[in-house]
Each structure stands twice: as C-alpha cells, then as structure tokens.
Design a protein around this motif. Structure first.
Motif, PDB file in Angstrom:
ATOM      1  N   ILE A 173       0.890  -1.415   0.245  1.00 20.57           N
ATOM      2  CA  ILE A 173      -0.268  -0.063  -0.071  1.00 20.57           C
ATOM      3  C   ILE A 173       0.977   1.202  -0.041  1.00 20.57           C
ATOM      4  O   ILE A 173       1.859   1.569   0.787  1.00 20.57           O
ATOM      5  CB  ILE A 173      -0.869   0.029   1.151  1.00 20.57           C
ATOM      6  N   THR A 186      -4.254   6.672   2.128  1.00 18.81           N
ATOM      7  CA  THR A 186      -3.710   5.729   0.981  1.00 18.81           C
ATOM      8  C   THR A 186      -3.526   6.644  -0.309  1.00 18.81           C
ATOM      9  O   THR A 186      -4.289   7.548  -0.561  1.00 18.81           O
ATOM     10  CB  THR A 186      -4.717   4.637   0.503  1.00 18.81           C
ATOM     11  N   ALA A 187      -2.403   6.494  -0.954  1.00 17.20           N
ATOM     12  CA  ALA A 187      -1.979   7.278  -2.288  1.00 17.20           C
ATOM     13  C   ALA A 187      -2.721   6.376  -3.510  1.00 17.20           C
ATOM     14  O   ALA A 187      -2.815   5.083  -3.223  1.00 17.20           O
ATOM     15  CB  ALA A 187      -0.492   7.264  -2.262  1.00 17.20           C
ATOM     16  N   THR A 188      -2.717   6.989  -4.474  1.00 11.75           N
ATOM     17  CA  THR A 188      -3.182   6.285  -5.918  1.00 11.75           C
ATOM     18  C   THR A 188      -2.151   6.444  -6.788  1.00 11.75           C
ATOM     19  O   THR A 188      -1.536   7.550  -6.993  1.00 11.75           O
ATOM     20  CB  THR A 188      -4.463   6.745  -6.011  1.00 11.75           C
ATOM     21  N   PRO A 189      -2.202   5.683  -7.916  1.00  6.89           N
ATOM     22  CA  PRO A 189      -1.612   5.985  -9.074  1.00  6.89           C
ATOM     23  C   PRO A 189      -1.929   7.310  -9.925  1.00  6.89           C
ATOM     24  O   PRO A 189      -3.135   7.419  -9.838  1.00  6.89           O
ATOM     25  CB  PRO A 189      -1.659   4.888 -10.208  1.00  6.89           C
ATOM     26  N   GLN A 195      -0.624  10.972  -5.042  1.00  7.95           N
ATOM     27  CA  GLN A 195      -0.470  10.228  -5.986  1.00  7.95           C
ATOM     28  C   GLN A 195       1.077   9.772  -6.130  1.00  7.95           C
ATOM     29  O   GLN A 195       1.922  10.651  -5.915  1.00  7.95           O
ATOM     30  CB  GLN A 195      -0.977  10.579  -7.263  1.00  7.95           C
ATOM     31  N   PRO A 198       2.318   6.185 -11.994  1.00  9.88           N
ATOM     32  CA  PRO A 198       1.697   4.641 -12.236  1.00  9.88           C
ATOM     33  C   PRO A 198       2.790   3.436 -12.300  1.00  9.88           C
ATOM     34  O   PRO A 198       2.706   2.561 -11.908  1.00  9.88           O
ATOM     35  CB  PRO A 198       0.941   4.891 -13.344  1.00  9.88           C
ATOM     36  N   SER A 201       5.501   2.657  -8.780  1.00 10.50           N
ATOM     37  CA  SER A 201       4.558   2.630  -7.773  1.00 10.50           C
ATOM     38  C   SER A 201       5.455   2.095  -6.570  1.00 10.50           C
ATOM     39  O   SER A 201       6.704   1.720  -6.685  1.00 10.50           O
ATOM     40  CB  SER A 201       3.670   1.331  -8.058  1.00 10.50           C
ATOM     41  N   SER A 216       6.762   9.549  -5.337  1.00  5.55           N
ATOM     42  CA  SER A 216       5.622  10.034  -4.765  1.00  5.55           C
ATOM     43  C   SER A 216       5.643  11.392  -4.531  1.00  5.55           C
ATOM     44  O   SER A 216       6.518  12.024  -3.935  1.00  5.55           O
ATOM     45  CB  SER A 216       5.261   9.384  -3.439  1.00  5.55           C
TER      46      SER A 216
END
Ligand SMILES: [Ca+2]
Length: 341
Positions: A173, A186-189, A195, A198, A201, A216
């Motif tokens: 995560i 939580t971070a996302t792509p 973020q 992508p 990661s 990041s």
C-alpha cells in the motif's frame, strides 16, 4: 488304727508287761520311707520352682539384651542428567550478525516411599511348672528418593541478511500525508496530489532492483516544486515470510534528481493484518533517523547501512520519509532494504 485296743495302764510307778499281738505292730521302716519321700518331694519342688524361674528369666534377659532386628535401608538419590547441545552456524554478511539463544529447562523431583512394617509375634505356653515367652520383632524401613534434572540448552547463531520484501497477496500500500503513529492515507497512481507515478509504484521499492524506483508527490503535484513535496509519504505491507526481526536497513537512490533522496526515515512494525494496518495505533515505532543517504552515494546506488536496536519480531512494516535532500516536486528511491532474520 481303729482296730487298736484300748489299753489301761496301771497307776503311777506301776510297771506291768502288756501283751500286743503282731498285727497291732506299725512298721517303723514304712514310716521312715514316707519321711524320705516327703523330703524328696520338697527338694524336687524347690528345684522345679528354681527351674521355672530360670526358664522364665533367661529368655527375657536374652531378649532384652539381644532383640532380633532386621533393618534394610535402600536409598537411591539423584539421577542427574545434564545435556548441552550447542550448534553454531556463523555466516558473515557485509553488514551484521545476531544471535538467538533458546534455553529449555525441565526439572522433575520425586521423593517418596517411607514405609515401616513391624510385626510382633508372641507365643505363650503354660504348663504346670513352666512358662515360655518368645518375642520376635522384625522392622523394615525403605526410603527411596529420586531426583532427576534435565537441562537442554541450544544456542543458534542465525544468519542476518537482507529480507525479501514479498508481501501477503502481493499487496503493498502506497501512502501519503502520514506520520509516525497516525492513520495512513492511501495514495493512488497518478501525477497529482496524493499520487505516485503509475509506472513508479511502491512495488518498485521492494523488488530488489535498483533500476526501478518509487516516486511519490505527497501533498504536491508533478508541477509543484517545494521543500514539502513528497514528504510524509511511504508504504506498508505484511511480509509473506511472517515474523521477522529487523536489525537494520539501507536506502538506495533513484536514477536521477538527488534532491529527491530521502534524508530522514522511519520504520514501524505491527503484528496485525489487513485493513487495521491503516490505523496509526496498529504500529510500533522501530526506527526514526537518518536514511544513510546524507552523503550521496550516486544514482541507483545504495547508501550506508543503518543499524536498528530492536528485539521484537513483527510481520508487518510501515516505512515513511519525513525529510529529503532538497527542494523538489517529490521523494524517490529505488530500494528499501530491510535486514534481519
Ligand atoms: Ca527497485
């Protein structure tokens, strides 16, 4: 005597022969034998009484002086067994060595059986002139004590090395806006706030390949360049290998932009799994300090080993970056290496 006739003697000083028939005579010899017989009976009686008391007293004196006693004592004490097995395996890595010692002690003590058996037989025989008493005493005492002590000691020197950061279900995560002890965000792509790129990661930080990196943006976007960009970002995972004792770590740089290099990092441990790892209360701080990259080792290169004073095993770990080398739009690194066993 009834047939003796009454005789009338003459008056005083008058002597006159009297005629007595033969059958009136009493045998003198017969009277003497009767007296002797009575004497013998008396003597025999005295001897008999003396013999009686002798027969009575001698056994008593013998018994008092020498009682028959049998005593058997058996003592079995202390069967002690000490077994020590030492297995030593030493392997030297470039970084660290640790020792695990396991000691098992088993002790059993048994003390028992004290029995005494006493038997007395008394026989009394009585006849007209004697009494016999016989006493037998038998005493048996058995005491058994057994003590057993077993000590087994095993000492193993484990090999310390870099642990594979393979996670449960392959889940790692990525997080941002997270500090030690607080809940994870939580971070996302993506290329914006909260973020990570992508193709860069958090998995790239755990693949044991310095040719791949994790980048990041944190509270910034790709186009923002600031001292805070990329700070308080990181990742967490549950190790597939389970409980692990971490005693050191090492950071490796990305392929470009040294200003994105982490400077201050933290590592927290947990023995929880799943979604509760999102909670700050699920974690215990293990390390919070320099990344080992204060002196730039070069690109896609690992920095100095950072020793961690830790004795607790955890199966889940959370890694965060709280400071970086310089102003930039993000934080990046190619590897996080955890050492232990
Ligand atoms: Ca990598």
């Amino acid at each position: 005597m009834n047939d003796i006739e009454e005789i009338y003697l003459p008056s005083h000083n008058q002597h006159q022969p009297v005629s007595i028939s033969n059958h009136d005579w009493v045998s003198v010899t017969h009277n003497r034998l009767t007296k002797r017989f009575k004497i013998w009976i008396g003597v025999c009686t005295v001897i008999g009484i003396a013999t009686f008391f002798a027969a009575l007293l001698v056994p008593i004196l013998l018994i008092n002086g020498k009682s028959t006693s049998f005593s058997t004592t058996t003592t079995t004490t202390q069967a002690t067994s000490i077994s020590t097995t030492t297995t030593s395996i030493t392997s030297t890595t470039s970084t660290a060595t640790s020792t695990t010692s396991t000691s098992t002690t088993t002790s059993a003590t048994s003390t028992s059986t004290t029995s005494t058996t006493s038997r007395t037989t008394s026989t009394t025989s009585t006849s007209t002139t004697s009494t016999s008493t016989t006493t037998y005493t038998t005493s048996t005492s058995t005491t058994s004590t057994s003590t057993t002590t077993s000590t087994t000691s095993t000492s193993t020197t484990a090999t310390i090395g870099q642990l594979p950061l393979v996670s449960i279900n392959g889940t790692i995560i990525g997080i941002y806006k997270t500090t030690v002890g607080t809940n994870s965000t939580t971070a996302t792509p993506g290329n914006y706030i909260g973020q990570y790129i992508p193709t860069e990661s958090p998995y790239n930080a755990c693949d044991n390949n310095t040719g791949t990196k994790y980048l990041s943006f944190g509270t910034c976007g790709e186009t923002t360049i600031d001292s805070i960009c990329g700070l308080n970002t990181g990742l967490y995972l549950e190790l597939q290998r389970g409980l692990s004792l971490i005693i050191g770590l090492q950071m490796c740089t990305g392929n470009d932009y040294p200003e994105r290099d982490p400077f201050i990092i933290s590592l927290e441990g947990s023995n929880l799994s799943g979604t509760v790892l999102n909670l700050g209360t699920s974690w215990t701080l293990i390390y919070n300090g320099p990344s080992g990259l204060q002196t730039d080792p070069g690109r896609s290169t690992c920095g100095r080993f950072q020793s961690i004073n830790n004795t607790i095993q955890y199966k889940s770990y959370r890694f965060l970056v709280s400071a970086k080398r310089s102003i930039s739009n993000s934080v990046q690194y190619s590897e996080v290496h955890l050492y232990g066993y």
